[in-house]
Design an enzyme around this catalytic site. Structure first.
Site, mmCIF file in Angstrom:
data_model
loop_
_atom_site.group_PDB
_atom_site.id
_atom_site.type_symbol
_atom_site.label_atom_id
_atom_site.label_comp_id
_atom_site.label_asym_id
_atom_site.label_seq_id
_atom_site.Cartn_x
_atom_site.Cartn_y
_atom_site.Cartn_z
ATOM 1 N N GLY A 14 -6.543 -6.456 -16.926
ATOM 2 C CA GLY A 14 -7.414 -6.710 -15.794
ATOM 3 C C GLY A 14 -8.168 -8.014 -15.935
ATOM 4 C CE1 TYR A 162 -19.046 -0.265 -11.954
ATOM 5 C CE2 TYR A 162 -19.684 -0.827 -9.708
ATOM 6 C CZ TYR A 162 -19.041 -1.147 -10.891
ATOM 7 O OH TYR A 162 -18.397 -2.369 -11.017
#
Length: 278
Positions: A14, A162
């Site tokens: 990623g 988050y």
């Protein structure tokens, strides 16, 4: 970056993998940190095949015990450390507890980079000018630090956890910059953009699983998502830049909450207590 040493957490794929490859392409010796040794070795192999220099460190960043072991291994391997890229991050729709009993989102996204940075700080100071680059998210704008329930024990929501952790990244970076003033070590934080990665697939919400195939074609590639990290880690024009939030390699204003220095100091002290630092 020739002659420089860089450590990238979450560096096996990623955004982190693209960051590591990009910095190695600029001549840096890159240390990759990942959970999966096989995947890390494969990423390091591709960097070496392209003519770069890469080392592999294995650690599950949800474990503060493993973060401490990682720091010891890095200090043994690298007499100098020029750049630390705190890239590792994750999203979990349901609440998970780490081996130390912390909520995983907060542990991986905030406590792990907080602890690792502090454990490597003297090596970074000794290597100055040095840089600490932390990957946050635009989700920081929706974040709120819930000091009464940091671990979501009372009321867990994946997105809220988050958002909080990404705001914590920004506040940590700003407080770190204040504490490092005059040392030659800088601290910056960034939003990489919305990137095509496996982020959140381990435990995602239903709407995410439905929407991702539709929006993936419009997301950034990992290489595009890594550009700001690479810029902050290597560009001569940001030498000395500290306590700033970037998006698209450009300084931006982060959320109003992120500039609360009193809350940032409180978060720092509480984080230090949680990870066992003085």
């Amino acid at each position: 970056m020739t002659g420089k040493t860089v450590l990238v957490t979450g560096g096996t794929g990623g955004i982190g993998g693209a960051t590591a490859a990009g910095l190695a392409g600029h001549g840096a010796r890159v240390g990759l940190v990942g959970r999966d040794r096989q995947r890390a070795d494969a990423t390091a192999g591709r960097i070496r095949d392209a003519g770069g220099e890469a080392d592999v460190f294995t650690a599950d960043m949800s474990s503060l015990r493993q973060v401490r072991v990682l720091a010891e291994e890095v200090l043994t391997a690298y007499p100098s450390l020029d750049v630390l890229v705190n890239n590792v991050g994750g999203y979990w729709a349901t609440r998970h507890a780490t081996e130390e009993g912390f909520e995983r989102t907060f542990a991986v996204n905030h406590l792990a980079p907080f602890l690792l940075t502090n454990l490597l700080l003297e090596r970074l100071r000794g290597s100055a000018p040095a840089r600490i680059v932390t990957v946050s998210s635009g989700a920081q704008a929706m974040g709120r630090i819930d000091f009464a329930d940091l671990m979501g024990a009372e009321d867990y929501n994946g997105q809220r956890a988050y958002n909080q952790s990404k705001l914590a990244n920004v506040m940590f970076s700003y407080e770190l910059a204040r504490r490092l003033e005059g040392t030659g070590v800088t601290a910056t934080v960034l939003h990489p953009g919305v990137v095509r990665t496996n982020f959140g697939r381990e435990d995602s919400m239903g709407w995410m699983r439905l929407m991702l195939p539709l929006v993936r074609p419009f997301m950034k590639s990992p290489e595009a998502g890594a550009r700001t990290s690479i810029h902050l880690a290597s560009a001569p024009e940001v030498e000395g830049a500290t306590g700033l939030y970037y998006a698209n390699a450009t300084p931006k204003r982060s959320s109003q909450a992120s500039y609360d220095a009193t809350a940032a100091a409180r978060l720092w002290d509480l984080s230090a207590e949680l990870v066992g630092l003085p």
